[in-house]
Design a protein around this motif. Structure first.
Motif, PDB file in Angstrom:
ATOM      1  N   ALA A 170      51.604  12.838  42.033  1.00 47.72           N
ATOM      2  CA  ALA A 170      51.759  14.269  42.308  1.00 47.72           C
ATOM      3  C   ALA A 170      51.856  15.085  41.029  1.00 47.72           C
ATOM      4  CB  ALA A 170      52.992  14.496  43.174  1.00 47.72           C
ATOM      5  N   SER A 171      52.268  14.450  39.948  1.00 44.51           N
ATOM      6  CA  SER A 171      52.390  15.177  38.680  1.00 44.51           C
ATOM      7  C   SER A 171      51.040  15.551  38.082  1.00 44.51           C
ATOM      8  CB  SER A 171      53.183  14.333  37.676  1.00 44.51           C
ATOM      9  OG  SER A 171      52.507  13.106  37.422  1.00 44.51           O
ATOM     10  N   SER A 172      49.958  14.991  38.638  1.00 43.35           N
ATOM     11  CA  SER A 172      48.635  15.325  38.110  1.00 43.35           C
ATOM     12  C   SER A 172      48.152  16.692  38.578  1.00 43.35           C
ATOM     13  CB  SER A 172      47.619  14.255  38.528  1.00 43.35           C
ATOM     14  OG  SER A 172      47.475  14.230  39.947  1.00 43.35           O
ATOM     15  N   GLU A 173      48.829  17.278  39.556  1.00 43.28           N
ATOM     16  CA  GLU A 173      48.438  18.608  40.019  1.00 43.28           C
ATOM     17  C   GLU A 173      48.772  19.653  38.967  1.00 43.28           C
ATOM     18  OE1 GLU A 173      50.019  19.671  43.748  1.00 43.28           O
ATOM     19  OE2 GLU A 173      48.831  18.220  44.899  1.00 43.28           O
ATOM     20  N   THR A 174      47.861  20.563  38.754  1.00 39.55           N
ATOM     21  CA  THR A 174      48.058  21.640  37.798  1.00 39.55           C
ATOM     22  C   THR A 174      47.360  22.893  38.312  1.00 39.55           C
ATOM     23  OG1 THR A 174      47.789  22.304  35.482  1.00 39.55           O
ATOM     24  CG2 THR A 174      45.997  21.048  36.479  1.00 39.55           C
ATOM     25  N   THR A 175      47.612  23.991  37.681  1.00 41.18           N
ATOM     26  CA  THR A 175      47.042  25.279  38.095  1.00 41.18           C
ATOM     27  C   THR A 175      45.993  25.715  37.087  1.00 41.18           C
ATOM     28  OG1 THR A 175      49.110  25.927  39.161  1.00 41.18           O
ATOM     29  CG2 THR A 175      47.543  27.671  38.667  1.00 41.18           C
ATOM     30  N   TRP A 176      44.826  26.000  37.594  1.00 38.66           N
ATOM     31  CA  TRP A 176      43.722  26.480  36.760  1.00 38.66           C
ATOM     32  C   TRP A 176      43.567  27.970  37.008  1.00 38.66           C
ATOM     33  CZ3 TRP A 176      37.923  26.081  38.134  1.00 38.66           C
ATOM     34  CH2 TRP A 176      37.164  26.574  37.067  1.00 38.66           C
ATOM     35  N   THR A 177      43.774  28.765  35.979  1.00 36.66           N
ATOM     36  CA  THR A 177      43.740  30.224  36.084  1.00 36.66           C
ATOM     37  C   THR A 177      42.494  30.755  35.402  1.00 36.66           C
ATOM     38  OG1 THR A 177      46.157  30.324  36.082  1.00 36.66           O
ATOM     39  CG2 THR A 177      44.978  32.355  35.601  1.00 36.66           C
ATOM     40  N   MET A 178      41.800  31.636  36.100  1.00 33.62           N
ATOM     41  CA  MET A 178      40.629  32.288  35.520  1.00 33.62           C
ATOM     42  C   MET A 178      40.603  33.747  35.967  1.00 33.62           C
ATOM     43  SD  MET A 178      37.460  30.901  37.876  1.00 33.62           S
ATOM     44  CE  MET A 178      36.332  32.006  37.042  1.00 33.62           C
ATOM     45  N   ARG A 179      40.027  34.603  35.148  1.00 33.82           N
ATOM     46  CA  ARG A 179      39.953  36.023  35.471  1.00 33.82           C
ATOM     47  C   ARG A 179      38.690  36.297  36.285  1.00 33.82           C
ATOM     48  NH1 ARG A 179      42.468  40.481  34.091  1.00 33.82           N
ATOM     49  NH2 ARG A 179      43.745  39.369  32.557  1.00 33.82           N
ATOM     50  N   SER A 180      38.877  37.005  37.385  1.00 35.06           N
ATOM     51  CA  SER A 180      37.736  37.346  38.231  1.00 35.06           C
ATOM     52  C   SER A 180      36.935  38.478  37.602  1.00 35.06           C
ATOM     53  CB  SER A 180      38.221  37.759  39.624  1.00 35.06           C
ATOM     54  OG  SER A 180      39.013  38.934  39.544  1.00 35.06           O
ATOM     55  N   THR A 181      35.701  38.608  38.023  1.00 31.49           N
ATOM     56  CA  THR A 181      34.892  39.729  37.553  1.00 31.49           C
ATOM     57  C   THR A 181      35.386  41.023  38.200  1.00 31.49           C
ATOM     58  OG1 THR A 181      33.269  39.421  39.325  1.00 31.49           O
ATOM     59  CG2 THR A 181      32.912  38.218  37.267  1.00 31.49           C
ATOM     60  N   PHE A 182      35.114  42.140  37.545  1.00 32.04           N
ATOM     61  CA  PHE A 182      35.634  43.412  38.049  1.00 32.04           C
ATOM     62  C   PHE A 182      35.048  43.783  39.414  1.00 32.04           C
ATOM     63  CE2 PHE A 182      35.913  48.069  38.234  1.00 32.04           C
ATOM     64  CZ  PHE A 182      37.282  48.219  38.037  1.00 32.04           C
ATOM     65  N   PRO A 183      33.741  43.602  39.674  1.00 32.60           N
ATOM     66  CA  PRO A 183      33.244  43.904  41.031  1.00 32.60           C
ATOM     67  C   PRO A 183      33.915  43.066  42.112  1.00 32.60           C
ATOM     68  CG  PRO A 183      31.418  43.772  39.489  1.00 32.60           C
ATOM     69  CD  PRO A 183      32.625  43.290  38.757  1.00 32.60           C
ATOM     70  N   GLU A 184      34.110  41.778  41.852  1.00 36.81           N
ATOM     71  CA  GLU A 184      34.779  40.938  42.842  1.00 36.81           C
ATOM     72  C   GLU A 184      36.232  41.362  43.032  1.00 36.81           C
ATOM     73  OE1 GLU A 184      34.227  37.099  41.236  1.00 36.81           O
ATOM     74  OE2 GLU A 184      32.184  36.857  42.024  1.00 36.81           O
ATOM     75  N   TYR A 185      36.861  41.807  41.950  1.00 39.93           N
ATOM     76  CA  TYR A 185      38.236  42.309  42.052  1.00 39.93           C
ATOM     77  C   TYR A 185      38.294  43.568  42.913  1.00 39.93           C
ATOM     78  CZ  TYR A 185      42.091  45.250  40.441  1.00 39.93           C
ATOM     79  OH  TYR A 185      43.154  46.108  40.381  1.00 39.93           O
ATOM     80  N   VAL A 186      37.327  44.475  42.723  1.00 38.98           N
ATOM     81  CA  VAL A 186      37.285  45.695  43.540  1.00 38.98           C
ATOM     82  C   VAL A 186      37.071  45.352  45.010  1.00 38.98           C
ATOM     83  CG1 VAL A 186      35.998  47.825  43.962  1.00 38.98           C
ATOM     84  CG2 VAL A 186      36.518  47.135  41.628  1.00 38.98           C
ATOM     85  N   VAL A 187      36.192  44.395  45.276  1.00 36.30           N
ATOM     86  CA  VAL A 187      35.940  43.982  46.660  1.00 36.30           C
ATOM     87  C   VAL A 187      37.203  43.394  47.283  1.00 36.30           C
ATOM     88  CG1 VAL A 187      34.675  42.340  48.087  1.00 36.30           C
ATOM     89  CG2 VAL A 187      33.476  43.644  46.333  1.00 36.30           C
ATOM     90  N   ALA A 188      37.887  42.534  46.541  1.00 38.00           N
ATOM     91  CA  ALA A 188      39.110  41.927  47.075  1.00 38.00           C
ATOM     92  C   ALA A 188      40.182  42.977  47.333  1.00 38.00           C
ATOM     93  CB  ALA A 188      39.627  40.872  46.095  1.00 38.00           C
ATOM     94  N   LEU A 189      40.333  43.922  46.407  1.00 39.78           N
ATOM     95  CA  LEU A 189      41.346  44.960  46.581  1.00 39.78           C
ATOM     96  C   LEU A 189      41.003  45.867  47.757  1.00 39.78           C
ATOM     97  CD1 LEU A 189      43.968  45.922  45.243  1.00 39.78           C
ATOM     98  CD2 LEU A 189      42.607  47.542  43.918  1.00 39.78           C
ATOM     99  N   ALA A 190      39.727  46.235  47.881  1.00 41.38           N
ATOM    100  CA  ALA A 190      39.318  47.072  49.013  1.00 41.38           C
ATOM    101  C   ALA A 190      39.517  46.345  50.340  1.00 41.38           C
ATOM    102  CB  ALA A 190      37.854  47.487  48.849  1.00 41.38           C
ATOM    103  N   THR A 191      39.269  45.039  50.346  1.00 42.54           N
ATOM    104  CA  THR A 191      39.466  44.263  51.572  1.00 42.54           C
ATOM    105  C   THR A 191      40.935  44.220  51.968  1.00 42.54           C
ATOM    106  OG1 THR A 191      37.557  42.899  50.989  1.00 42.54           O
ATOM    107  CG2 THR A 191      39.062  42.037  52.650  1.00 42.54           C
ATOM    108  N   ILE A 192      41.810  44.017  50.984  1.00 42.17           N
ATOM    109  CA  ILE A 192      43.248  43.951  51.279  1.00 42.17           C
ATOM    110  C   ILE A 192      43.750  45.301  51.786  1.00 42.17           C
ATOM    111  CG2 ILE A 192      45.525  43.626  50.254  1.00 42.17           C
ATOM    112  CD1 ILE A 192      44.235  41.605  48.348  1.00 42.17           C
ATOM    113  N   VAL A 193      43.385  46.374  51.082  1.00 46.78           N
ATOM    114  CA  VAL A 193      43.840  47.706  51.495  1.00 46.78           C
ATOM    115  C   VAL A 193      43.282  48.056  52.875  1.00 46.78           C
ATOM    116  CG1 VAL A 193      43.738  50.167  50.935  1.00 46.78           C
ATOM    117  CG2 VAL A 193      44.124  48.489  49.122  1.00 46.78           C
ATOM    118  N   GLY A 194      42.003  47.750  53.098  1.00 42.27           N
ATOM    119  CA  GLY A 194      41.411  48.032  54.403  1.00 42.27           C
ATOM    120  C   GLY A 194      42.059  47.241  55.522  1.00 42.27           C
ATOM    121  N   SER A 195      42.394  45.987  55.261  1.00 41.59           N
ATOM    122  CA  SER A 195      43.041  45.167  56.292  1.00 41.59           C
ATOM    123  C   SER A 195      44.422  45.710  56.639  1.00 41.59           C
ATOM    124  CB  SER A 195      43.145  43.718  55.805  1.00 41.59           C
ATOM    125  OG  SER A 195      41.870  43.178  55.542  1.00 41.59           O
ATOM    126  N   VAL A 196      45.177  46.121  55.613  1.00 41.67           N
ATOM    127  CA  VAL A 196      46.517  46.665  55.868  1.00 41.67           C
ATOM    128  C   VAL A 196      46.426  47.967  56.660  1.00 41.67           C
ATOM    129  CG1 VAL A 196      48.582  47.610  54.772  1.00 41.67           C
ATOM    130  CG2 VAL A 196      47.526  45.541  53.857  1.00 41.67           C
TER     131      VAL A 196
END
Length: 303
Positions: free
Chosen positions: A193-219
């Motif tokens: 289980a200690s082999s699990e780790t978190t890989w972090t990467m920055r999303s592109t700005f268009p994909e970020y806008v889409v994700a944010l619009a989806t969250i706000v629209g869903s709420v």
């Protein structure tokens, strides 16, 4: 394969045209009679907004059909010949965000402005409000993108030792790694289980806008949709409770009709006087005040 892709493109074009035509029909059928043959820009915004909303829903079956186009292909790169669904998804959602935050507010600020102002002043006022909105939205998007515009993936860190090429391999279900029985970090099934780790990467700005619009629209959809679903039966119940329960007599009907006719004649006389003042160029503060008073009486009269 090529025939299927061509058919999918043709169907997509036909569906988009039908959606646009249907929304034009809705606008023409349900618009107010006084709005006929005028205010074309807000009408275009309404049709465009309805079309984008419908197409964003129809994108899901289109995406499924597009994936089926290259599912059983026998050559590499077959999926590159299908519709660019990722680009289409980004375009639809970004257009949706532009409509919500820029185009629709501009149309509202322009056509809800003071009608006595010139077209240039109304456009200038609307642009100032939209630019202010754009600055606020840009700051919010930029700050949030810098703070939370990252994606975390939970992965397993696997590694393997090296060894000379042997004549036989001693692998088994309990020993799947090179390096002997002590090495267990090359297989995801037997890794600790200690082999699990978190890989972090920055999303592109268009994909970020889409994700944010989806969250706000869903709420917002959850809030307003829930309120609407709850209020619909309440409105029907109250309409039934407040329904007319008594029938007036003939004498009462004649009396009410006489009073309504008198009020209607007075209202028409006041409206004609305002029209004469408007044609004479007398459109001062008193005239606007009288117009609002007549509009209020007309609204109350129509209840």
């Amino acid at each position: 394969m090529g025939d299927f892709n061509l058919a999918l493109v043709i169907v997509a074009i036909i569906v988009c045209v039908l959606v646009f035509v249907f929304n034009v029909y809705l606008l023409v059928n349900y618009q107010h009679p006084d709005d006929a043959n005028q205010a074309y820009f807000p009408k275009f915004v309404v049709v465009l907004g309805l079309s984008v909303a419908a197409i964003s829903i129809l994108m899901l079956p289109a995406d499924v059909a597009n994936r089926q186009a290259c599912q059983h292909a026998i050559y590499n790169g077959a999926c590159n010949l299908t519709l660019p669904m990722k680009d289409l998804w980004l375009a639809i959602y970004i257009l949706d965000a532009v409509l919500v935050f820029f185009i629709i507010p501009f149309a509202m600020f322009y056509y809800e402005g003071d009608q006595d102002k010139s077209v240039g002043k109304r456009i200038k006022s609307a642009l100032l409000w939209v630019i202010t909105t754009a600055i606020v939205c840009g700051l919010v998007l930029g700050i949030l993108y810098g703070l939370v515009g990252k994606v975390d993936f939970t992965v397993r860190h696997l590694s393997s030792a090296t060894t000379a090429f042997p004549s036989t391999w001693g692998f088994s279900s309990s020993q799947q790694c090179i390096g002997g029985s002590s090495a267990h970090q090359c297989s995801a099934y037997i890794a600790s289980a200690s082999s699990e780790t978190t890989w972090t990467m920055r999303s592109t700005f268009p994909e970020y806008v889409v994700a944010l619009a989806t969250i706000v629209g869903s709420v917002l959809f959850a809030i307003f949709g829930g309120v609407g679903i709850a209020c619909l039966p309440l409105g029907l119940i109250f309409s039934f409770i407040r329904r007319p329960k008594a029938v007036i007599t003939r004498s009462q009907y004649i009396k009410e009709a006489t009073e309504l006719g008198k009020k209607a004649r007075e209202l028409k006389k006041a409206a004609d006087a305002l029209h004469q003042e408007e044609r004479g160029g007398n459109k001062g503060r008193k005239w606007r005040k009288n117009v609002k008073a007549v509009e209020k009486v007309h609204f109350d009269f129509g209840k």
